[in-house]
Design a protein around this motif. Structure first.
Motif, PDB file in Angstrom:
ATOM      1  N   LEU A 229      49.032 -92.236  17.602  1.00  0.00           N
ATOM      2  CA  LEU A 229      47.630 -92.632  17.640  1.00  0.00           C
ATOM      3  C   LEU A 229      47.414 -93.740  18.678  1.00  0.00           C
ATOM      4  N   TRP A 236      41.014 -93.990  14.257  1.00  0.00           N
ATOM      5  CA  TRP A 236      42.228 -93.196  14.121  1.00  0.00           C
ATOM      6  C   TRP A 236      42.313 -92.118  15.215  1.00  0.00           C
ATOM      7  N   TYR A 238      43.620 -89.828  18.103  1.00  0.00           N
ATOM      8  CA  TYR A 238      44.868 -89.208  18.576  1.00  0.00           C
ATOM      9  C   TYR A 238      45.037 -89.491  20.064  1.00  0.00           C
TER      10      TYR A 238
END
Length: 267
Positions: A229, A236, A238
């Protein structure tokens, strides 16, 4: 909304993904407080992280959030880590020990029973069915349970977790060769650290299904979220740049497990 998904493959390896879902039923969602509604303890983007790494693997994935019921807890409610802080079958707190339910809205005993039948049991019925199918085809099956977690959670453990925490219930849930096939790429990964049977020894899934004497092997991989992450905080996000080196290691792990199971050495 499907409660869980099954993607069938012809590999001896099955990927379990019990904590990546964010679905909270409409009747339950309003009962969560602001802390609970943040869903902070999700295994964020775990499906994306593992997508395409072992293309022939079977995947069994829950879409229901762990605050509704935790598919990796003992259905009886018995703690997996007696004497240590943890969260239960239907959690009352988040991983920081903060209440997640509005006052008077935590699930009762009867409701927990109902949730177990509605969400926990069907997921595990699907997982058990796939393990039986894979074992019938290959003579053995390897269940690799995919998890992720924040690096630092003082309520649950001291210090900072290594990148890879591999759990095999102290070696009881799989053959030694399976444990080595999982741990070797992690222990050799440049700039990453790993531990076997440290703070996380494997949840109920690993402990329940791992029967090496019956040619069913189970391993849990608890991966820190800093390994894929942008940040271990909302939203959050990616990061492919962060995740790609991690995916290379995970690819080596799953290739090892697939090759080992196909070799006949586990029979």
């Amino acid at each position: 909304m499907n409660l869980f998904e099954v993607v069938r493959g012809d590999s001896p390896v099955i990927l379990g993904q019990p904590h990546g879902g964010t679905h909270v039923p409409d009747a339950i969602a309003p009962r969560l407080n602001d802390t609970g509604r943040a869903l902070a303890d999700t295994d964020w983007h775990i499906a994306r992280l593992y997508a395409g790494i072992l293309v022939k693997a079977t995947i069994v994935r829950s879409n229901v959030h762990r605050y509704v019921i935790d598919a990796n807890r003992d259905p009886s409610g018995v703690s997996l880590y007696p004497g240590q802080n943890t969260t239960g079958l239907c959690p009352l707190t988040d991983f920081d020990g903060q209440d997640i339910w509005r006052e008077g809205q935590a699930p009762s005993g009867d409701e927990i029973d109902a949730r177990r039948e509605a969400y926990h049991a069907p997921y595990h019925a699907a997982l058990a069915e796939e393990l039986a199918r894979v074992k019938a085809r290959h003579g053995c099956a390897v269940l690799y349970d995919c998890h992720s977690i924040r690096s630092r959670i003082p309520f649950l453990f001291e210090g900072t977790l290594p990148v890879f925490s591999i759990g095999t219930n102290d070696g009881a849930s799989c053959a030694a060769r399976v444990q080595c096939a999982t741990s070797d790429p992690c222990l050799k990964a440049e700039g990453m650290d790993a531990v076997v049977n440290g703070r996380f020894k494997g949840g109920w899934t690993t402990r329940h299904y791992g029967r090496p004497d019956e040619n069913v092997h189970a391993v849990q991989m608890e991966l820190v979220q800093r390994a894929y992450l942008e940040a271990e905080a909302s939203p959050w996000t990616y990061s492919a740049d962060v995740a790609d080196p991690t995916r290379e290691v995970l690819g080596a792990v799953l290739a090892n497990l697939d090759r080992l199971a196909r070799s006949g050495e586990l029979l």
